[in-house]
Design an enzyme around this catalytic site. Sequence first.
Site, PDB file in Angstrom:
ATOM      1  CB  SER A 152      -0.955  -0.052   1.200  1.00  0.00           C
ATOM      2  OG  SER A 152      -1.971   0.891   1.073  1.00  0.00           O
ATOM      3  CG  ASP A 179      -6.101  -2.907  -4.307  1.00  0.00           C
ATOM      4  OD1 ASP A 179      -6.885  -2.031  -3.893  1.00  0.00           O
ATOM      5  OD2 ASP A 179      -4.941  -3.039  -3.880  1.00  0.00           O
ATOM      6  CG  HIS A 222      -5.634  -2.284  -0.301  1.00  0.00           C
ATOM      7  ND1 HIS A 222      -4.648  -2.053  -1.237  1.00  0.00           N
ATOM      8  CD2 HIS A 222      -5.216  -1.682   0.848  1.00  0.00           C
ATOM      9  CE1 HIS A 222      -3.676  -1.339  -0.685  1.00  0.00           C
ATOM     10  NE2 HIS A 222      -3.999  -1.106   0.577  1.00  0.00           N
TER      11      HIS A 222
END
Length: 338
Positions: free
Chosen positions: A129, A284, A313
């Site tokens: 991330s 995602d 995600h």
Amino acid sequence: MMDYKLFDLGDVKLQSGMTIPDAKLAYKTYGELNAAKDNVIVYPTWYSGQHYENEWLIGAGKALDPDKYFIIVPNMLNNGLSSSPSNTPAPYDAARFPRVTAYDNVQLQWRLVTEAFGIEKIALVTGWSMGALQTYHWGAMYPDMVERILPFQGSAKCSRHNFVFLEGVKAALQADAAFLDGWYEKQPVKGLRAAARVYAGWGLSQKFYRDHMDLDALGYASLEDFLVSFWEGWLLAKDANNLLGMLWTWQNGDISHNPLFGGDLVKALSAIKAKAIVMPSSTDLYFPVADNEFEVKHMPNAELRVVETSWGHFAGGPGTSPDDIEVLDQALKELLAS
């Protein structure tokens, strides 16, 4: 008991034109630096995360094995351990804490690596991330130093759609009357809970919810139980100004927005010499595969490897999906062996 160290940075001038006085970078290391100083892995933290929340990927027998590698986990500015709104004295406290870019973060991490340890080569930089955003920066900013990168579920630049999603999180948090424009005396609990509800619709995929994986895979009693315990429980443990500071860093993430590349994203991507495996999640909602396809197209030594998953995600962390973790760990082992 504090399980990390603080690196003194002095007064740090930022891209914003502001200064963090007496800045600190919190970090933790795992394993031993070898004599050649060539067994180094840098593993930055993610949005809201602190070093201990990266530890699910570190361990004996794993790719990030402290018996083989010297692993450095630097904490992002704004995360509550490194210099942040919550721990910086006036006049730069709370809502006055300066805006920090990923470029700023990685410059300071480079200082830690070189000044504290005398390291000249890094075997691997990896991260999930916002950790992936920092990974791209490492590759572009220090191409002769970084030998390999593996960014997972992240991108080199925050997309417009991603920016809009984060506006929803920010608006929910700031709408709480207790927020007081960042000068609250107690955490804005209603705002944190509302922001968590916004986040819940984005962190995991439609298929995750359609298949009741919150119940069957994670064991929650109901959807409401999941929203309260998993999502609200996550954000209620955080400081609102810290979250907003990291959110600004995320929204303004761009490896080309600095003096090295002058806003030319293709030039920045092309500067990454490291051997790279870029690993998006097939579901995602923040960082779609198409964003990484563009990036890999312009990176000279990169492979796109899509993780087929229902976990959205959260396929990449923090240690939530065992099957996806195994796929990631194997890719890291392969890259380190290359």
